[in-house]
Design a protein around this motif. Structure first.
Motif, PDB file in Angstrom:
ATOM      1  N   ILE A 187       7.380   9.514   5.593  1.00 48.73           N
ATOM      2  CA  ILE A 187       5.776   9.681   5.285  1.00 48.73           C
ATOM      3  C   ILE A 187       5.264  11.009   6.368  1.00 48.73           C
ATOM      4  O   ILE A 187       5.435  10.486   7.553  1.00 48.73           O
ATOM      5  CB  ILE A 187       5.161   8.287   5.341  1.00 48.73           C
ATOM      6  N   SER A 188       5.308  11.964   5.926  1.00 47.71           N
ATOM      7  CA  SER A 188       4.747  13.097   7.044  1.00 47.71           C
ATOM      8  C   SER A 188       3.258  13.063   7.101  1.00 47.71           C
ATOM      9  O   SER A 188       2.642  12.611   6.250  1.00 47.71           O
ATOM     10  CB  SER A 188       5.459  14.294   6.650  1.00 47.71           C
ATOM     11  N   SER A 189       2.863  13.901   8.076  1.00 45.53           N
ATOM     12  CA  SER A 189       1.385  13.857   8.104  1.00 45.53           C
ATOM     13  C   SER A 189       0.972  15.530   8.101  1.00 45.53           C
ATOM     14  O   SER A 189       1.115  16.109   6.972  1.00 45.53           O
ATOM     15  CB  SER A 189       0.852  13.354   9.313  1.00 45.53           C
ATOM     16  N   VAL A 190       0.827  16.226   9.237  1.00 46.56           N
ATOM     17  CA  VAL A 190       0.588  17.623   9.219  1.00 46.56           C
ATOM     18  C   VAL A 190       1.479  18.077  10.623  1.00 46.56           C
ATOM     19  O   VAL A 190       1.777  17.610  11.381  1.00 46.56           O
ATOM     20  CB  VAL A 190      -0.915  17.627   9.563  1.00 46.56           C
ATOM     21  N   THR A 232      -5.376  11.036   7.260  1.00 47.78           N
ATOM     22  CA  THR A 232      -6.344   9.877   7.482  1.00 47.78           C
ATOM     23  C   THR A 232      -5.734   8.516   7.294  1.00 47.78           C
ATOM     24  O   THR A 232      -4.486   8.420   6.856  1.00 47.78           O
ATOM     25  CB  THR A 232      -7.396  10.026   6.384  1.00 47.78           C
ATOM     26  N   LYS A 233      -6.459   7.721   7.504  1.00 54.91           N
ATOM     27  CA  LYS A 233      -6.023   6.372   7.301  1.00 54.91           C
ATOM     28  C   LYS A 233      -5.541   6.026   6.073  1.00 54.91           C
ATOM     29  O   LYS A 233      -4.653   5.417   5.545  1.00 54.91           O
ATOM     30  CB  LYS A 233      -6.991   5.133   7.938  1.00 54.91           C
ATOM     31  N   GLU A 234      -6.743   6.535   5.026  1.00 56.93           N
ATOM     32  CA  GLU A 234      -6.711   6.099   3.582  1.00 56.93           C
ATOM     33  C   GLU A 234      -5.151   6.891   3.050  1.00 56.93           C
ATOM     34  O   GLU A 234      -4.573   6.083   2.299  1.00 56.93           O
ATOM     35  CB  GLU A 234      -7.686   6.941   2.801  1.00 56.93           C
ATOM     36  N   MET A 252      -2.347   1.965  11.075  1.00 61.25           N
ATOM     37  CA  MET A 252      -1.461   1.636  10.048  1.00 61.25           C
ATOM     38  C   MET A 252      -1.607   0.288   9.071  1.00 61.25           C
ATOM     39  O   MET A 252      -2.104  -0.365   9.623  1.00 61.25           O
ATOM     40  CB  MET A 252       0.038   1.306  10.602  1.00 61.25           C
ATOM     41  N   PRO A 253      -1.174   0.538   7.697  1.00 67.32           N
ATOM     42  CA  PRO A 253      -1.630  -0.545   6.898  1.00 67.32           C
ATOM     43  C   PRO A 253      -1.061  -1.842   7.558  1.00 67.32           C
ATOM     44  O   PRO A 253       0.229  -2.006   8.146  1.00 67.32           O
ATOM     45  CB  PRO A 253      -0.789  -0.232   5.576  1.00 67.32           C
ATOM     46  N   LYS A 254      -1.469  -2.963   6.923  1.00 69.94           N
ATOM     47  CA  LYS A 254      -1.020  -4.280   7.459  1.00 69.94           C
ATOM     48  C   LYS A 254      -0.154  -5.099   6.268  1.00 69.94           C
ATOM     49  O   LYS A 254      -0.013  -4.238   5.133  1.00 69.94           O
ATOM     50  CB  LYS A 254      -2.118  -5.161   7.772  1.00 69.94           C
ATOM     51  N   PHE A 310      -2.179   7.103   4.803  1.00 69.04           N
ATOM     52  CA  PHE A 310      -1.142   6.260   5.200  1.00 69.04           C
ATOM     53  C   PHE A 310      -1.040   5.128   4.275  1.00 69.04           C
ATOM     54  O   PHE A 310      -0.114   4.456   3.844  1.00 69.04           O
ATOM     55  CB  PHE A 310      -1.346   5.858   6.407  1.00 69.04           C
ATOM     56  N   GLU A 311      -2.379   4.751   3.989  1.00 68.76           N
ATOM     57  CA  GLU A 311      -2.357   3.347   3.072  1.00 68.76           C
ATOM     58  C   GLU A 311      -1.972   3.763   1.743  1.00 68.76           C
ATOM     59  O   GLU A 311      -1.089   2.901   1.018  1.00 68.76           O
ATOM     60  CB  GLU A 311      -3.688   2.882   2.711  1.00 68.76           C
ATOM     61  N   LYS A 312      -2.071   5.103   1.276  1.00 64.54           N
ATOM     62  CA  LYS A 312      -1.511   5.119  -0.003  1.00 64.54           C
ATOM     63  C   LYS A 312      -0.099   5.413   0.185  1.00 64.54           C
ATOM     64  O   LYS A 312       0.833   5.179  -0.828  1.00 64.54           O
ATOM     65  CB  LYS A 312      -2.162   6.757  -0.563  1.00 64.54           C
ATOM     66  N   ALA A 313       0.456   6.119   1.168  1.00 62.44           N
ATOM     67  CA  ALA A 313       1.781   6.518   1.217  1.00 62.44           C
ATOM     68  C   ALA A 313       2.552   5.079   1.389  1.00 62.44           C
ATOM     69  O   ALA A 313       3.453   5.221   0.762  1.00 62.44           O
ATOM     70  CB  ALA A 313       1.887   7.323   2.475  1.00 62.44           C
ATOM     71  N   PHE A 314       2.218   4.236   2.239  1.00 67.00           N
ATOM     72  CA  PHE A 314       2.836   2.986   2.392  1.00 67.00           C
ATOM     73  C   PHE A 314       3.141   2.267   1.049  1.00 67.00           C
ATOM     74  O   PHE A 314       3.812   1.754   0.642  1.00 67.00           O
ATOM     75  CB  PHE A 314       2.173   2.167   3.411  1.00 67.00           C
TER      76      PHE A 314
END
Length: 297
Positions: free
Chosen positions: A247-250, A186-188, A219-221, A190-194
């Motif tokens: 930062i991997s996803s699935v 989710t978008k959330e 992607m986070p700004k 990626f925000e945490k990972a960034f």
């Protein structure tokens, strides 16, 4: 002792995995799926072959052989037509993304085929260093990855040693609304990972995805982000492999992006809908699939 070694020492590992003296028998795998699937099949096959003193058969025309500089060795046999596997005895896993001790519970007294997906690091944890030497991208792929990296460095007028490259893989495509129980990051997430990598020295986030439209919108700004497109899967993977962290996803392809960097790796903790048909492919805690030292967010 490395952090990885100390973490793995506290994790239940298959006692049967160790390197034995060579025999005259072959081990075969059938390459199904795409690049990420094929990498698991090759790596697990190699780990099992090493533990049995057998030779893993790799076809000249197999995708894995076209992408990586695989060579004949005491454990690998490059074959033109893979006729060595014609009468192989098949041993199939019960879970595609979990370690199955029954797959490796055989004596090396015949030619065997193991499969189908073999997506657990436990099949090859003892030969990871060897695999890192074997799985070298072919020269034309490495050249493309270096050129892509150089373009990013040139854009920001900096040198490689002055930045930390964080590869970001965003798997979308066929996993979105597939109806099979898959979940996409989710978008959330990626925000945490960034944010996790914010404190790293001069981070540049390099995004590879089969859903770039979604990625560019979500992607986070306020980070330095580069979106990479119009490359083959192997070129993207080689680029991500040359980064420092991931930062991997699935998906299995995303998993291998993390493996190749051998740095800090975050992963999306919920890749499958609970109680779905696909959930049974994994162990109860997913840790036969994800490395215990990777960071679930």
């Amino acid at each position: 002792m490395s952090m990885l070694s100390s973490v793995i020492k506290t994790t239940t590992l298959p006692a049967s995995i160790k390197t034995n003296k060579s025999t005259e028998f072959f081990l075969c795998v059938k390459y199904i799926g795409r690049l990420g699937n094929n990498l698991f099949q090759f790596a697990s096959g190699y780990g099992i072959a090493a533990s049995k003193g057998m030779k893993l058969v790799v076809g000249v025309t197999d995708k894995i052989n076209k992408i990586f500089q695989i060579q004949n060795s005491k454990i690998i046999h490059i074959s033109r037509n893979k006729q060595e596997c014609n009468n192989a005895i098949f041993r199939r896993e019960h879970q595609a993304c979990a370690y199955d001790k029954n797959v490796v519970d055989f004596k090396p007294d015949a030619t065997y085929r193991v499969g189908r997906y073999l997506q657990s690091w436990k099949y090859f944890h003892n030969v990871s260093n060897e695999l890192r030497e074997i799985l070298k991208f072919r020269n034309h792929i490495q050249t493309k990855a270096k050129r892509l990296m150089a373009n990013v460095l040139r854009k920001y007028n900096t040198a490689r040693e002055n930045v930390t490259f964080i590869a970001v893989h965003v798997r979308r495509g066929d996993m979105v609304d597939s109806g099979h129980g898959y979940l996409v990051a989710t978008k959330e997430y990626f925000e945490k990972a960034f944010q996790y990598f914010r404190s790293y020295s001069s981070p540049i986030f390099v995004v590879c995805s089969n859903g770039l439209t979604w990625s560019k919108a979500n992607m986070p700004k306020n980070f330095t982000v580069e979106f990479i497109d119009r490359n083959s899967p192997e070129e993207d993977l080689a680029l991500m492999a040359s980064c420092d962290h991931v930062i991997s996803s699935v998906g299995s392809y995303s998993w291998w992006a993390g493996w190749f960097t051998n740095g800090t790796v975050t992963y999306y903790k919920w890749p499958i809908v609970e109680k779905s048909k696909r959930r049974i492919a994994y162990s109860s805690d997913f840790m036969d699939y994800f490395y215990p030292h990777w960071i679930g967010l």
